[in-house]
Write a protein that holds these residues in place. Structure first.
Motif, PDB file in Angstrom:
ATOM      1  N   LEU A 119       0.442  -1.448  -0.081  1.00  0.00           N
ATOM      2  CA  LEU A 119      -0.006  -0.112  -0.006  1.00  0.00           C
ATOM      3  C   LEU A 119       1.136   0.859  -0.278  1.00  0.00           C
ATOM      4  O   LEU A 119       1.085   1.999  -0.723  1.00  0.00           O
ATOM      5  CB  LEU A 119      -1.122   0.064   1.495  1.00  0.00           C
ATOM      6  N   LEU A 120       2.132   1.118   1.002  1.00  0.00           N
ATOM      7  CA  LEU A 120       3.054   2.347   0.753  1.00  0.00           C
ATOM      8  C   LEU A 120       3.402   2.589  -0.685  1.00  0.00           C
ATOM      9  O   LEU A 120       3.405   3.643  -1.073  1.00  0.00           O
ATOM     10  CB  LEU A 120       4.023   2.036   1.729  1.00  0.00           C
ATOM     11  N   ARG A 121       4.085   1.682  -1.213  1.00  0.00           N
ATOM     12  CA  ARG A 121       4.842   1.495  -2.410  1.00  0.00           C
ATOM     13  C   ARG A 121       3.630   2.190  -3.763  1.00  0.00           C
ATOM     14  O   ARG A 121       3.898   3.125  -4.740  1.00  0.00           O
ATOM     15  CB  ARG A 121       5.744   0.581  -2.929  1.00  0.00           C
ATOM     16  N   LEU A 122       2.202   2.152  -3.468  1.00  0.00           N
ATOM     17  CA  LEU A 122       1.126   2.281  -4.701  1.00  0.00           C
ATOM     18  C   LEU A 122       0.462   3.924  -4.137  1.00  0.00           C
ATOM     19  O   LEU A 122       0.353   4.277  -5.529  1.00  0.00           O
ATOM     20  CB  LEU A 122      -0.037   1.626  -4.764  1.00  0.00           C
ATOM     21  N   CYS A 123       1.060   4.420  -2.724  1.00  0.00           N
ATOM     22  CA  CYS A 123       1.089   5.717  -2.707  1.00  0.00           C
ATOM     23  C   CYS A 123       2.121   6.822  -3.715  1.00  0.00           C
ATOM     24  O   CYS A 123       1.199   7.563  -4.546  1.00  0.00           O
ATOM     25  CB  CYS A 123       1.080   6.213  -1.539  1.00  0.00           C
ATOM     26  N   GLU A 124       3.174   6.920  -4.438  1.00  0.00           N
ATOM     27  CA  GLU A 124       4.175   7.418  -4.740  1.00  0.00           C
ATOM     28  C   GLU A 124       3.144   7.696  -6.118  1.00  0.00           C
ATOM     29  O   GLU A 124       3.337   8.783  -6.640  1.00  0.00           O
ATOM     30  CB  GLU A 124       4.791   7.632  -4.689  1.00  0.00           C
ATOM     31  N   PRO A 125       3.295   6.527  -6.783  1.00  0.00           N
ATOM     32  CA  PRO A 125       3.183   6.417  -8.414  1.00  0.00           C
ATOM     33  C   PRO A 125       1.571   6.932  -8.819  1.00  0.00           C
ATOM     34  O   PRO A 125       1.521   7.708 -10.075  1.00  0.00           O
ATOM     35  CB  PRO A 125       3.221   5.382  -8.530  1.00  0.00           C
ATOM     36  N   LEU A 126       0.673   6.846  -7.259  1.00  0.00           N
ATOM     37  CA  LEU A 126      -0.792   7.048  -8.142  1.00  0.00           C
ATOM     38  C   LEU A 126      -0.705   8.678  -7.122  1.00  0.00           C
ATOM     39  O   LEU A 126      -1.876   9.261  -7.669  1.00  0.00           O
ATOM     40  CB  LEU A 126      -1.800   6.874  -7.010  1.00  0.00           C
ATOM     41  N   GLY A 127       0.224   8.973  -7.133  1.00  0.00           N
ATOM     42  CA  GLY A 127      -0.263  10.445  -6.034  1.00  0.00           C
ATOM     43  C   GLY A 127      -0.701  11.047  -5.345  1.00  0.00           C
ATOM     44  O   GLY A 127      -1.944  11.746  -5.202  1.00  0.00           O
ATOM     45  N   VAL A 128      -1.298   9.790  -4.382  1.00  0.00           N
ATOM     46  CA  VAL A 128      -2.540  10.094  -3.141  1.00  0.00           C
ATOM     47  C   VAL A 128      -1.742   9.126  -1.926  1.00  0.00           C
ATOM     48  O   VAL A 128      -0.434   8.764  -1.369  1.00  0.00           O
ATOM     49  CB  VAL A 128      -2.678   8.667  -3.499  1.00  0.00           C
ATOM     50  N   ASP A 129      -2.146   9.898  -1.008  1.00  0.00           N
ATOM     51  CA  ASP A 129      -1.422   8.958   0.536  1.00  0.00           C
ATOM     52  C   ASP A 129      -2.294   8.169   0.916  1.00  0.00           C
ATOM     53  O   ASP A 129      -3.778   7.474   0.111  1.00  0.00           O
ATOM     54  CB  ASP A 129      -1.907  10.179   1.721  1.00  0.00           C
ATOM     55  N   LEU A 130      -2.103   7.231   2.099  1.00  0.00           N
ATOM     56  CA  LEU A 130      -3.021   6.542   2.474  1.00  0.00           C
ATOM     57  C   LEU A 130      -4.868   6.218   2.501  1.00  0.00           C
ATOM     58  O   LEU A 130      -5.201   5.485   2.588  1.00  0.00           O
ATOM     59  CB  LEU A 130      -2.285   5.418   3.376  1.00  0.00           C
ATOM     60  N   TRP A 131      -4.612   7.710   3.003  1.00  0.00           N
ATOM     61  CA  TRP A 131      -6.444   7.740   3.308  1.00  0.00           C
ATOM     62  C   TRP A 131      -7.051   7.185   2.127  1.00  0.00           C
ATOM     63  O   TRP A 131      -7.829   7.076   1.816  1.00  0.00           O
ATOM     64  CB  TRP A 131      -6.640   8.892   4.032  1.00  0.00           C
ATOM     65  N   THR A 132      -6.616   8.750   0.976  1.00  0.00           N
ATOM     66  CA  THR A 132      -7.138   8.916   0.070  1.00  0.00           C
ATOM     67  C   THR A 132      -6.790   6.851  -0.741  1.00  0.00           C
ATOM     68  O   THR A 132      -8.307   6.726  -1.561  1.00  0.00           O
ATOM     69  CB  THR A 132      -7.035   9.980  -0.996  1.00  0.00           C
ATOM     70  N   LEU A 133      -6.023   6.422  -0.824  1.00  0.00           N
ATOM     71  CA  LEU A 133      -6.337   4.859  -1.447  1.00  0.00           C
ATOM     72  C   LEU A 133      -6.903   4.254  -0.508  1.00  0.00           C
ATOM     73  O   LEU A 133      -7.633   3.962  -1.818  1.00  0.00           O
ATOM     74  CB  LEU A 133      -4.711   4.149  -1.005  1.00  0.00           C
TER      75      LEU A 133
END
Length: 167
Positions: free
Chosen positions: A145-159
């Motif tokens: 989940l942490l690794r997905l946030c950066e390329p998606l440009g979102v924080d964990l809450w938004t993800l």
């Protein structure tokens, strides 16, 4: 573009519930405060958590102690997670990881049916070792989940909010 309501509510929810789960308040955490967190209209993000509230709150001292361990960053997350969910009846991944997300919003994502389903649809679900304890599994899910946030440009809450729309 309009902002998704649960994303818009992030700061309000964190401001309300972070102090309740702070170490200095945990010894005084009341059943009402804890159960208020479980209600969707209060946490603005997760529905259905309140169903197990009565069971989790049967022994508030045990719940407080489990939460103190879960939130103790000096220990590995896998160990803390396993201890907490193994200590309190009804405290499972959805509630434990939602609390982690609220207390440490930049460090821990939510593992629930929705996020698991989204990861599986995208064929991103991690592989686990046979017999791996759930805490180790959560550590792998959280890392993903942490690794997905950066390329998606979102924080964990938004993800976490995005999984709902994917499903």
């Amino acid at each position: 573009l309009p902002v998704e309501p649960s994303v818009e509510a992030k700061q309000e929810v964190l401001s309300r519930f972070q102090p309740l789960f702070a170490f200095d308040h945990l010894p005084d955490l009341t059943e009402t405060e804890f159960r208020d967190f479980l209600i969707f209209s209060n946490n603005r993000h997760w529905s259905g958590l309140q169903r197990l509230g009565p069971r989790m709150c049967q022994d508030m001292d045990r719940l407080r102690a489990a939460l103190a361990v879960l939130l103790d960053e000096s220990r590995p997350i896998a160990e803390r997670y396993d201890y907490a969910i193994g200590s309190v009846s009804g405290l499972g991944r959805a509630v434990a990881t939602a609390i982690l997300q609220v207390v440490y919003p930049d460090a821990y994502g939510v593992w629930n049916t929705t996020s698991e389903g989204g990861l599986k649809i995208l064929d991103l679900w991690p592989r686990f070792d046979r017999g791996e304890p759930e805490g180790g599994r959560y550590a792998k899910v959280n890392d993903l989940l942490l690794r997905l946030c950066e390329p998606l440009g979102v924080d964990l809450w938004t993800l976490d909010a995005l999984w709902y729309y994917l499903l």
